[in-house]
Each structure stands twice: as C-alpha cells, then as structure tokens.
Scaffold this active site. Structure first.
Site, short mmCIF file in Angstrom:
data_model
loop_
_atom_site.label_atom_id
_atom_site.label_comp_id
_atom_site.label_asym_id
_atom_site.label_seq_id
_atom_site.Cartn_x
_atom_site.Cartn_y
_atom_site.Cartn_z
CE1 TYR A 100 -13.44 -25.80 33.45
CE2 TYR A 100 -13.73 -24.03 31.84
CZ TYR A 100 -12.91 -24.88 32.56
OH TYR A 100 -11.54 -24.79 32.40
CE LYS A 120 -11.88 -23.35 35.42
NZ LYS A 120 -10.59 -23.70 36.02
CB THR A 178 -5.62 -29.58 27.10
OG1 THR A 178 -7.01 -29.21 27.24
CG2 THR A 178 -4.76 -28.31 27.15
#
Length: 322
Positions: free
Chosen positions: A201, A205, A234
C-alpha cells in the site's frame, strides 16, 4: 535503512498525523479559504460512500457543487447519496457504480461519462489495502489494480474532459506511509518475496506521488495535487489495520478532519496559487521524502513507471466497449 524510515515516519506521525496534529495545524487555517460557493462546478469523487470520500463529497455538496459519487457497492452508495442529499439539501448528487480495481470497467465508465457530463475537479480517493496477495479477475494484484492502475486509467481517461473547463483540478488522496518507500518499478504487482500488504500500500502511495508530479509536468493547464489526510478513523483503517486502530483509536482524526485538505484543494482559490504537482498535509505543501531516508529515485524510473502504466492501461482499453 527501512527500520530508520519506519521509526522516523512513526514518530513524525504521532506528532503530526493524529487529531492533535490537525488541531495544532488548523489554528493557522483561514476559514475564508473554503467558505466559497461552487455552484455550477462539477466534482467527481471515487470511493465516496464512506470515510474521507463521503466526508469530502458532503462538504462540496454543502457548497453547492454538482457531485458525482463513484462507488463499488451499490447498496452502500445509495445510502451515502441519500445522507448527502438530506444533510446538504443539494439535489445535484449523481451515483455511478464502478469498481476501480477493474480497468475495463473504468474505461467503459469514463467514455460514457465524457459524453454525458462536464468535469472541473477529479478527486481520486478510492483505495484498498489487502493484506494477503489477491488477484483480480484480470490477474492483477488487487492493491496495485485499485490504488495505482485504477487511479492512472481514470485520470488519463478524464484529462480531455477536464481540459475543456475553467480551473480544472486533479487531487489524489495518498498517505504519509509513502515516506517509507522508494519507488520500485521492478515488481509493480508484488509477486516477489514476502507479501506485506501495508508496505505494498505504501509503495502504491509513493507511485501516486510520482504520478502527480509527472502529470503536472505534462499537463500545464490542469492543477494537480496529492495529499496525506493524516491518520483518520475510517472504516478502511478499522478493517485493514486492526492492530494500528486499536492502539491509536483515541488519537485518530475524524473523517471530516482527514477530508479537510482535500476540500481545500478542491474548492479554494488559494490552493491553485501554489505550483502544480505538490504533496500536501494540513493545507500546506510538505516534503515527499524524509531526511536521510534514501527514497529518491532516478528520473528514468519515474518516466518508466508512466510508460509501464500506459502499456497496462492500453491493454485493457482495447478489449473494452467504446
């Protein structure tokens, strides 16, 4: 060197990326920057049914913008749309069901969208962090397919539409996690070695930061930016990083705090006074590399990334309708 990068990043994160970091930074915000009416302007937000995407869409809707929600899950998307319309009173909210990990689907959607709508601002927010290596139906590693290739194809496909409008902008929601990664073009689909979803990830990014810098050079009449929302509470963080969430949950930013800089980049006139291609955190451009972290890559690697993504994208375009 990776232990050094990880340690420096985490210490920096505790100071800047948490809720207290936002509260400290926000003392210097000018509220007038975002007190604007954007009626008549069209915004597309991916991953808009929850988290930072939904918070962003809601704030733009409050300011009168026409908002296109691009979501994967129809049921959750319908709920989010209803909530945004009810809370803001803005009826100009449109829903599009698209899986950003499916390149053929993105091409098909973009071609249709270009024929039916205008677009002033594209917000690439959709992302995923799959912790075990998983392939899509097209044989693509899922994190790469969503975070990097999906972002590349959607943006590339919609550039001609953006170029027709006044004050066009592209904002990509990245992560401070990219600071621990140097661009690696030798293994875009993470097929070699041990698979670590968090690091994959972070690599995606980093790729998004490079994409933004490269697009800014190539498309001078569009304002490109990429940003870090901080560590926000989140649904994605809760499901993908449960240990981190348990440790940090009392210090995490709200979704609205995480979305603040996205909204600022999308609606304020101040944002476009700054150069295109920058990386932002709390309404300020910040460095894309930690001191002494050895994460710089040669320009030819960055150009090669663009070439490889273009090859990938064209392969899927040729097999899609339209």
């Amino acid at each position: 060197m990776s232990w050094y990068r990880n340690t420096v990043w985490f210490v920096k994160g505790l100071r800047e990326y948490t809720r207290s970091g936002y509260e400290s930074a926000s003392k210097h915000f000018n509220p007038d920057d975002v007190e604007v009416n954007v009626a008549g302007r069209s915004f597309l937000v991916t991953g808009a049914n929850s988290g930072i995407g939904k918070a962003t869409a809601k704030e733009i809707a409050r300011r009168g913008g026409t908002v296109h929600l691009v979501c994967r899950n129809k049921e959750r998307a319908e709920v989010a749309k209803g909530e945004i319309v009810t809370e803001t009173g803005n009826q100009n909210i449109f829903l599009h069901i698209v899986d950003i990990s499916n390149p053929k689907e993105i091409w098909k959607f973009a071609e249709k969208f270009k024929n039916e709508h205008k677009l002033n601002v594209l917000i690439n927010n959709a992302g995923c962090m799959v912790n075990n290596r998983e392939l899509t139906e097209d044989g693509l590693e899922k994190n790469f397919a969503t975070n990097t290739l999906g972002t590349y194809i959607l943006t590339t496909a919609l550039l001609p539409l953006l170029e027709k409008e006044a004050d066009p902008r592209v904002i990509t929601v990245s992560s401070g996690g990219m600071l621990v990664q140097k661009l690696n073009i030798s293994d875009l689909q993470s097929g070699n070695g041990t698979f670590d979803g968090t690091m994959v990830y972070a690599q995606n990014k980093r790729q998004q930061v490079v994409l933004t810098e490269q697009w800014a050079k190539a498309h001078r009449n569009i304002h490109f930016s990429v940003m870090h929302p901080g560590w926000a509470d989140t649904p994605a963080v809760r499901s993908s990083m449960p240990d981190f969430y348990q440790k940090m949950k009392n210090s995490l930013r709200t979704e609205a705090q995480g979305a603040d800089t996205v909204v600022w980049l999308a609606v304020s006139s101040e944002a476009t006074k700054l150069p295109s291609g920058l990386f932002f955190q709390d309404r300020q451009p910040v460095a894309t590399h930690l001191p002494l972290a050895s994460t710089y890559s040669p320009p030819e690697d960055e150009e090669k990334l663009m070439e490889m993504l273009e090859e990938f994208s064209q392969k899927f375009k040729s097999t899609s309708p339209g």
